[in-house]
Design a protein around this motif. Structure first.
Motif, PDB file in Angstrom:
ATOM      1  N   ALA A 124       3.087   0.108  -8.744  1.00 58.72           N
ATOM      2  CA  ALA A 124       3.431   1.303  -7.972  1.00 58.72           C
ATOM      3  C   ALA A 124       4.728   1.146  -7.188  1.00 58.72           C
ATOM      4  O   ALA A 124       5.268   2.122  -6.664  1.00 58.72           O
ATOM      5  CB  ALA A 124       2.289   1.645  -7.009  1.00 58.72           C
ATOM      6  N   VAL A 129      10.189   4.110  -4.175  1.00 55.61           N
ATOM      7  CA  VAL A 129       9.055   3.758  -3.309  1.00 55.61           C
ATOM      8  C   VAL A 129       9.440   2.560  -2.453  1.00 55.61           C
ATOM      9  O   VAL A 129       9.798   1.496  -2.974  1.00 55.61           O
ATOM     10  CB  VAL A 129       7.788   3.440  -4.145  1.00 55.61           C
ATOM     11  CG1 VAL A 129       6.656   2.953  -3.241  1.00 55.61           C
ATOM     12  CG2 VAL A 129       7.357   4.673  -4.928  1.00 55.61           C
ATOM     13  N   VAL A 132       4.219  -0.384  -0.921  1.00 56.40           N
ATOM     14  CA  VAL A 132       2.914   0.068  -1.391  1.00 56.40           C
ATOM     15  C   VAL A 132       1.851  -0.584  -0.509  1.00 56.40           C
ATOM     16  O   VAL A 132       1.826  -1.808  -0.348  1.00 56.40           O
ATOM     17  CB  VAL A 132       2.681  -0.305  -2.870  1.00 56.40           C
ATOM     18  CG1 VAL A 132       1.268   0.092  -3.304  1.00 56.40           C
ATOM     19  CG2 VAL A 132       3.717   0.368  -3.746  1.00 56.40           C
ATOM     20  N   ALA A 149      -1.841  10.177   4.990  1.00 59.32           N
ATOM     21  CA  ALA A 149      -1.062  10.319   3.760  1.00 59.32           C
ATOM     22  C   ALA A 149      -1.312  11.674   3.133  1.00 59.32           C
ATOM     23  O   ALA A 149      -2.358  12.314   3.342  1.00 59.32           O
ATOM     24  CB  ALA A 149      -1.425   9.202   2.777  1.00 59.32           C
ATOM     25  N   ASP A 151      -0.932  13.352  -0.818  1.00 53.52           N
ATOM     26  CA  ASP A 151      -0.628  13.099  -2.232  1.00 53.52           C
ATOM     27  C   ASP A 151      -0.157  11.665  -2.468  1.00 53.52           C
ATOM     28  O   ASP A 151       0.740  11.407  -3.280  1.00 53.52           O
ATOM     29  CB  ASP A 151       0.428  14.087  -2.746  1.00 53.52           C
ATOM     30  CG  ASP A 151      -0.113  15.510  -2.845  1.00 53.52           C
ATOM     31  OD1 ASP A 151      -1.342  15.657  -2.971  1.00 53.52           O
ATOM     32  OD2 ASP A 151       0.699  16.440  -2.792  1.00 53.52           O
ATOM     33  N   GLY A 152      -0.747  10.730  -1.732  1.00 46.92           N
ATOM     34  CA  GLY A 152      -0.433   9.328  -1.919  1.00 46.92           C
ATOM     35  C   GLY A 152       0.794   8.845  -1.183  1.00 46.92           C
ATOM     36  O   GLY A 152       1.069   7.641  -1.169  1.00 46.92           O
ATOM     37  N   ILE A 153       1.546   9.760  -0.558  1.00 46.58           N
ATOM     38  CA  ILE A 153       2.728   9.369   0.200  1.00 46.58           C
ATOM     39  C   ILE A 153       2.344   9.222   1.670  1.00 46.58           C
ATOM     40  O   ILE A 153       1.745  10.121   2.266  1.00 46.58           O
ATOM     41  CB  ILE A 153       3.858  10.411   0.048  1.00 46.58           C
ATOM     42  CG1 ILE A 153       4.244  10.539  -1.424  1.00 46.58           C
ATOM     43  CG2 ILE A 153       5.069  10.005   0.886  1.00 46.58           C
ATOM     44  CD1 ILE A 153       4.729   9.256  -2.065  1.00 46.58           C
ATOM     45  N   SER A 214       6.842   5.459   1.425  1.00 45.04           N
ATOM     46  CA  SER A 214       5.895   4.443   0.983  1.00 45.04           C
ATOM     47  C   SER A 214       4.651   5.109   0.434  1.00 45.04           C
ATOM     48  O   SER A 214       4.295   6.228   0.813  1.00 45.04           O
ATOM     49  CB  SER A 214       5.538   3.519   2.143  1.00 45.04           C
ATOM     50  OG  SER A 214       6.670   2.786   2.557  1.00 45.04           O
ATOM     51  N   ARG A 215       3.985   4.389  -0.448  1.00 40.79           N
ATOM     52  CA  ARG A 215       2.836   4.955  -1.155  1.00 40.79           C
ATOM     53  C   ARG A 215       1.584   4.156  -0.829  1.00 40.79           C
ATOM     54  O   ARG A 215       1.642   2.940  -0.593  1.00 40.79           O
ATOM     55  CB  ARG A 215       3.098   4.930  -2.662  1.00 40.79           C
ATOM     56  CG  ARG A 215       1.964   5.470  -3.523  1.00 40.79           C
ATOM     57  CD  ARG A 215       2.371   5.608  -4.965  1.00 40.79           C
ATOM     58  NE  ARG A 215       3.365   6.663  -5.134  1.00 40.79           N
ATOM     59  CZ  ARG A 215       3.079   7.957  -5.217  1.00 40.79           C
ATOM     60  NH1 ARG A 215       1.815   8.367  -5.146  1.00 40.79           N
ATOM     61  NH2 ARG A 215       4.045   8.840  -5.377  1.00 40.79           N
ATOM     62  N   ILE A 217      -2.225   3.199  -2.380  1.00 41.94           N
ATOM     63  CA  ILE A 217      -3.198   3.247  -3.464  1.00 41.94           C
ATOM     64  C   ILE A 217      -4.513   2.750  -2.899  1.00 41.94           C
ATOM     65  O   ILE A 217      -4.533   1.974  -1.925  1.00 41.94           O
ATOM     66  CB  ILE A 217      -2.760   2.425  -4.682  1.00 41.94           C
ATOM     67  CG1 ILE A 217      -2.679   0.927  -4.336  1.00 41.94           C
ATOM     68  CG2 ILE A 217      -1.434   2.921  -5.226  1.00 41.94           C
ATOM     69  CD1 ILE A 217      -2.447   0.052  -5.555  1.00 41.94           C
TER      70      ILE A 217
END
Length: 447
Positions: A124, A129, A132, A149, A151-153, A214-215, A217
């Motif tokens: 990811a 990005v 993660v 967050a 939508d994963g952001i 940044s993401r 997960i």
């Protein structure tokens, strides 16, 4: 096989916590989980990525950690004083001087993170990005840091102590695990401040400082369970064992009372093996198809062949090899010994440092006397031999194929094949002595 990524990978493992809740002289991350120090569980997962470098950050107990990881290729650095997680990561900078790749930041007391999850984090970390973060949703978010967050952001990360009531209501929590490029990490760490409730330098702050988004997960809460006390260690052990028992049964292993069977991290059991209640497997055990492990056995460092029967109440110690259809019965201890096919040690015996031939029968109460107080010696017994009950085999000694050792024999020399060995003192009989003794004792007792 380890994965190869487009960029080199390094791992920083934080293990500088005081571990005071463990109340132990053993470093917290060295406490065993499923028969292996928790830190070595984590390093094994890291090794699945073929990392270019591994650095462990400790506080106290550097010597213990270095001794434990001496074969792992990991370096050890010290954080002193301990000023927070961002400060801890900074201690690894000199050890990774010149490294230009992706860095995983992990925790030594979060030992069960899988290689596949680390791989997802690295996968990811692409394009624009910045970092993660691994998140999870526990049943009780308690005092974990929260991740806000969309939508994963990641929009914001906040420690529980500094969070508002609305932020504490968020269920997505920060595991602390992070993937980031080395070129971004060190400059961001230099910008982290300590203007917070604890006055510490928090690693999650680098997410807010990064110029790129940044993401997050997510993973299962069980994978990122942290261990800070013996109670938490027991809880993680219990959860690990429950998963392993389920996996064993799915693979065709019969567990009559699953909750009473305890596996090691490396226990290997083939299908169609039956395991009765109250069995403990230490490290280094493999069991072949069709074997039966009866109740109340303790097994470590043993190789158990096809259709072997063990127990009940047997102890197999390291170096034990049991070939197909051999049998070890109740109250038998085996150590550093090989039983060839169909050999039997049915009850009440100790077999140590020995080679037992095919189809040999070891009678009840037999002992291989393998230790003289200074050195160990071997006993070699050929195929088809018969060892009578209550025999003491004083090693080093060799008993040939087909030989018979009479019951009660103390054997101190070799026996040729097909011979009878008999070393038994002749009984002395005194007619009427027992009756006279009883009469004398009764008279004495009543006088």
């Amino acid at each position: 096989m380890p994965d190869t990524f487009p960029r080199p990978v390094a791992a920083i493992i934080l293990a500088a916590g005081q571990g005071t809740r463990m109340k132990s002289t053993l470093h917290k991350v060295l406490h065993p989980l499923a028969g292996r120090p928790m830190l070595l569980h984590l390093l094994a997962s890291v090794d699945g990525l073929a990392p270019a470098a591994k650095v462990i950050v400790v506080g106290a107990g550097r010597e213990q950690v270095e001794a434990a990881v001496i074969r792992s290729g990991a370096g050890v650095v010290v954080q002193q004083p301990q000023l927070g997680t961002a400060h801890a990561v900074q201690q690894a900078e000199s050890a990774l001087a010149g490294f230009d790749g992706d860095i995983l930041i992990l925790y030594g007391d979060v030992p069960l993170v899988e290689t596949a999850t680390m791989r997802r984090m690295l996968d990811a970390l692409t394009g624009d990005v910045g970092a993660v973060v691994l998140g999870f949703r526990p049943v009780d978010p308690a005092a974990y840091g929260r991740i806000l967050a969309h939508d994963g952001i990641i929009e914001r990360m906040v420690e529980y102590k500094d969070a508002s009531e609305a932020e504490r209501a968020v269920t997505l929590c920060n595991s602390g695990l992070l993937a980031i490029r080395a070129a971004d990490l060190w400059p961001l760490l230099a910008r982290v401040g300590n203007d917070n409730a604890a006055g510490e330098y928090y690693l999650p702050d680098i997410v807010g400082l990064a110029s790129s988004a940044s993401r997050v997960i997510e993973t299962d809460a069980a994978e990122v369970a942290g261990i800070n006390s013996r109670a938490e260690l027991a809880a993680v052990e219990g959860a690990w064992q429950a998963r392993r028992r389920a996996a064993m049964m799915t693979a065709g292993v019969s567990l009559i009372a699953p909750e009473t069977v305890w596996f090691s991290y490396d226990t290997t059991i083939a299908s169609d093996v039956s395991i009765e209640p109250n069995v403990w497997f230490g490290p280094g055990v493999s069991v072949a198809t069709g074997a039966r492990i009866r109740a109340n056995c303790h097994i470590e460092g043993a190789v158990i062949g096809e259709k072997v029967e063990v127990g009940p109440f047997a102890r197999l110690r390291p170096g034990t090899v049991l070939d197909a259809r051999s049998k070890v019965g109740n109250f038998v201890e085996i150590k550093n010994a090989h039983l060839d096919v169909r050999a039997k040690v049915n009850h009440l015996s100790y077999i140590g440092d020995a080679e037992i031939g095919a189809d040999t029968n070891i009678g009840a109460g037999t002992i291989t006397c393998n230790y003289d107080g200074f050195f160990k010696y071997r006993t070699n017994i050929g195929a088809g031999a018969f060892i009578g009950s209550n025999s003491a085999l004083v090693a080093p000694v060799t008993i040939g194929a087909g030989a018979i050792v009479a019951a009660g024999t103390v054997l101190t020399s070799d026996v040729e094949p097909d011979a009878l060995a008999l070393a038994r003192p002749q009984a002395t009989r005194k007619p009427g002595w027992a009756a006279r003794f009883r009469s004398a004792m009764i008279a004495r007792k009543t006088s």
